[in-house]
Design a protein around this motif. Structure first.
Motif, PDB file in Angstrom:
ATOM      1  N   THR A 176     -15.758  29.273 -19.477  1.00 55.50           N
ATOM      2  CA  THR A 176     -16.127  29.058 -20.918  1.00 55.50           C
ATOM      3  C   THR A 176     -15.167  27.933 -21.194  1.00 55.50           C
ATOM      4  O   THR A 176     -14.251  28.492 -21.581  1.00 55.50           O
ATOM      5  CB  THR A 176     -16.457  30.191 -21.512  1.00 55.50           C
ATOM      6  OG1 THR A 176     -17.380  31.229 -21.034  1.00 55.50           O
ATOM      7  CG2 THR A 176     -16.933  29.704 -23.144  1.00 55.50           C
ATOM      8  N   PRO A 177     -15.558  26.782 -21.210  1.00 59.08           N
ATOM      9  CA  PRO A 177     -14.651  25.653 -21.570  1.00 59.08           C
ATOM     10  C   PRO A 177     -14.019  25.903 -22.935  1.00 59.08           C
ATOM     11  O   PRO A 177     -14.993  26.089 -23.812  1.00 59.08           O
ATOM     12  CB  PRO A 177     -15.417  24.556 -21.243  1.00 59.08           C
ATOM     13  CG  PRO A 177     -16.369  24.620 -20.730  1.00 59.08           C
ATOM     14  CD  PRO A 177     -17.007  26.183 -20.902  1.00 59.08           C
ATOM     15  N   ASP A 229     -18.739  27.217 -27.405  1.00 57.14           N
ATOM     16  CA  ASP A 229     -19.686  27.827 -27.774  1.00 57.14           C
ATOM     17  C   ASP A 229     -19.395  28.733 -29.125  1.00 57.14           C
ATOM     18  O   ASP A 229     -20.741  29.357 -29.654  1.00 57.14           O
ATOM     19  CB  ASP A 229     -20.564  28.370 -26.677  1.00 57.14           C
ATOM     20  CG  ASP A 229     -19.607  29.649 -26.123  1.00 57.14           C
ATOM     21  OD1 ASP A 229     -18.430  29.699 -26.375  1.00 57.14           O
ATOM     22  OD2 ASP A 229     -20.551  30.332 -25.153  1.00 57.14           O
ATOM     23  N   GLN A 230     -18.424  28.858 -29.384  1.00 59.70           N
ATOM     24  CA  GLN A 230     -17.721  29.516 -30.554  1.00 59.70           C
ATOM     25  C   GLN A 230     -16.892  29.015 -31.335  1.00 59.70           C
ATOM     26  O   GLN A 230     -15.786  29.417 -31.530  1.00 59.70           O
ATOM     27  CB  GLN A 230     -17.398  30.977 -30.019  1.00 59.70           C
ATOM     28  CG  GLN A 230     -18.150  32.038 -29.251  1.00 59.70           C
ATOM     29  CD  GLN A 230     -17.493  33.085 -28.719  1.00 59.70           C
ATOM     30  OE1 GLN A 230     -16.698  33.668 -29.327  1.00 59.70           O
ATOM     31  NE2 GLN A 230     -17.796  33.526 -27.536  1.00 59.70           N
ATOM     32  N   PRO A 231     -17.275  27.993 -32.062  1.00 56.79           N
ATOM     33  CA  PRO A 231     -16.381  27.016 -32.844  1.00 56.79           C
ATOM     34  C   PRO A 231     -15.909  27.969 -34.095  1.00 56.79           C
ATOM     35  O   PRO A 231     -16.672  28.757 -34.736  1.00 56.79           O
ATOM     36  CB  PRO A 231     -17.207  25.923 -33.340  1.00 56.79           C
ATOM     37  CG  PRO A 231     -18.577  26.303 -33.164  1.00 56.79           C
ATOM     38  CD  PRO A 231     -18.591  27.148 -32.003  1.00 56.79           C
TER      39      PRO A 231
END
Length: 382
Positions: A176-177, A229-231
């Protein structure tokens, strides 16, 4: 060499700085060479570290004082002013940025004060374009041992021939980058510059392409990382402050170009005596009316920039100020060209250079369409 001067002394030298920078502006425009000597002059006058807060050993200039410095430099040579503008935007945020390790903050601040070290962000990419419009960077950082290895390709890297620190927007190679900034020293191995910057205006900014090929980066130099995907929830205060500072400083830059155009125009109108008229063009009522219109636009800019440095503004309002000041500055130079005709377009006169430079104000984020959409959305959702 340390250059620490009181704010009144540093700011009091600005007229002389403007004059010296203006002397070499045409040559830089023609050659496109990076203004190393200009930046050395700014360091000599204590201007490169002006935005550093007292907590990091700096003078802690206010936004209004930074605006004054950027505007004065832009009147002389605007490419130099853009590099200075980016320097100020980074340094004024440094002390309060929790994402940066304290030792790294101290190092960047010390080098800025002692050596005039410059810093800027590298964000734009060939495939992605500007990250302000969304997307995941293609520049990738791989974990290798006790550090990172960075590879990628960046465009429009303002100031790269003179930068010491590069804040490179990238993503990790993890399943997950994570996305964030990798702080890279310009002298690290594996950095290659492609000298592709050959634009119509702001020609001396050195905004070339940069290619990173397995560049080593210390582990602690990755700052502000978060899963793509979770800023994190946006820090409204930080976003508002950055938007306001950007509006004030970028606005001051292009307003400075417009002032330089206006000053040249006024002098030319006073000296130009057509044989058919027998008196200076400045004596004509229609010319006086046109110059009055120019001064009206510049007054509007001054009041808008005063507000950007003084008032509490939302990010949306700051964007509107940036667009308004830029549009007014362009209109000033266009009106000057209408008055001068062929003379204004001659390469022997600076007006055509001011026009090419001031048009670049439209390119800087935030751009007009984004600003208007944000403002309209805020109004319609209220």
């Amino acid at each position: 060499m340390t250059v620490l001067q009181s704010l009144p002394v540093a700011l009091g030298q600005l007229p002389e700085v403007t004059r010296k920078l203006a002397e070499g502006a045409d040559a830089l425009d023609r050659s496109g060479e990076f203004p190393h000597a200009n930046l050395a002059l700014l360091q000599q006058h204590g201007l490169l570290g002006l935005a550093l807060p007292p907590a990091l050993g700096g003078p802690g200039a206010s936004l209004g004082e930074l605006r004054q410095a950027v505007g004065a430099v832009a009147r002389g040579e605007p490419s130099t002013a853009l590099v200075l503008c980016m320097q100020y935007l980074h340094l004024r945020r440094l002390a309060d940025n929790p994402a940066w390790p304290e030792a790294l903050k101290q190092r960047v601040a010390h080098e800025a004060l002692e050596q005039g070290a410059l810093i800027n962000s590298l964000r734009v990419e060939p495939e992605l374009g500007s990250p302000a419009r969304g997307g995941l960077p293609q520049t990738v950082a791989r974990r290798v041992g006790d550090g990172w290895r960075l590879s990628g390709h960046k465009l429009y890297t303002t100031g790269i021939p003179g930068l010491t620190w590069l804040a490179v927007w990238a993503r990790s190679d993890e399943p997950t980058p994570r996305v964030g900034s990798w702080l890279v020293r310009r002298d690290s191995p594996g950095i290659r510059i492609v000298e592709s910057w050959d634009h119509l205006g702001m020609r001396a900014t050195g905004s070339h392409e940069v290619i990173f090929e397995d560049v080593p980066v210390p582990l602690q130099h990755a700052v502000g990382l978060y899963p793509h995907d979770q800023p994190p929830a946006p820090d409204e205060a930080v976003a508002r402050d950055f938007a306001q500072a950007s509006a004030a400083l970028l606005g001051a830059l292009y307003d400075g170009v417009a002032h330089a155009a206006r000053d040249w125009l006024v002098q030319w109108l006073r000296e130009r005596v057509p044989a058919s008229l027998g008196s200076p063009l400045a004596s004509l009522p229609r010319v006086q009316e046109a110059v009055g219109g120019i001064d009206q636009l510049l007054l509007q800019n001054r009041l808008l920039l005063d507000a950007a440095c003084r008032d509490w503004l939302s990010a949306s309002e700051s964007g509107l100020i940036k667009v308004s000041v830029t549009d007014n500055a362009i209109a000033v130079v266009e009106k000057a060209l209408e008055l001068t005709g062929n003379h204004g377009l001659s390469r022997h006169n600076p007006l055509q250079r001011h026009y090419r430079d001031v048009l670049c104000g439209r390119v800087h984020t935030p751009q007009k369409d984004s600003v208007w959409i944000a403002a309209g959305r805020a109004a319609l959702s209220a």
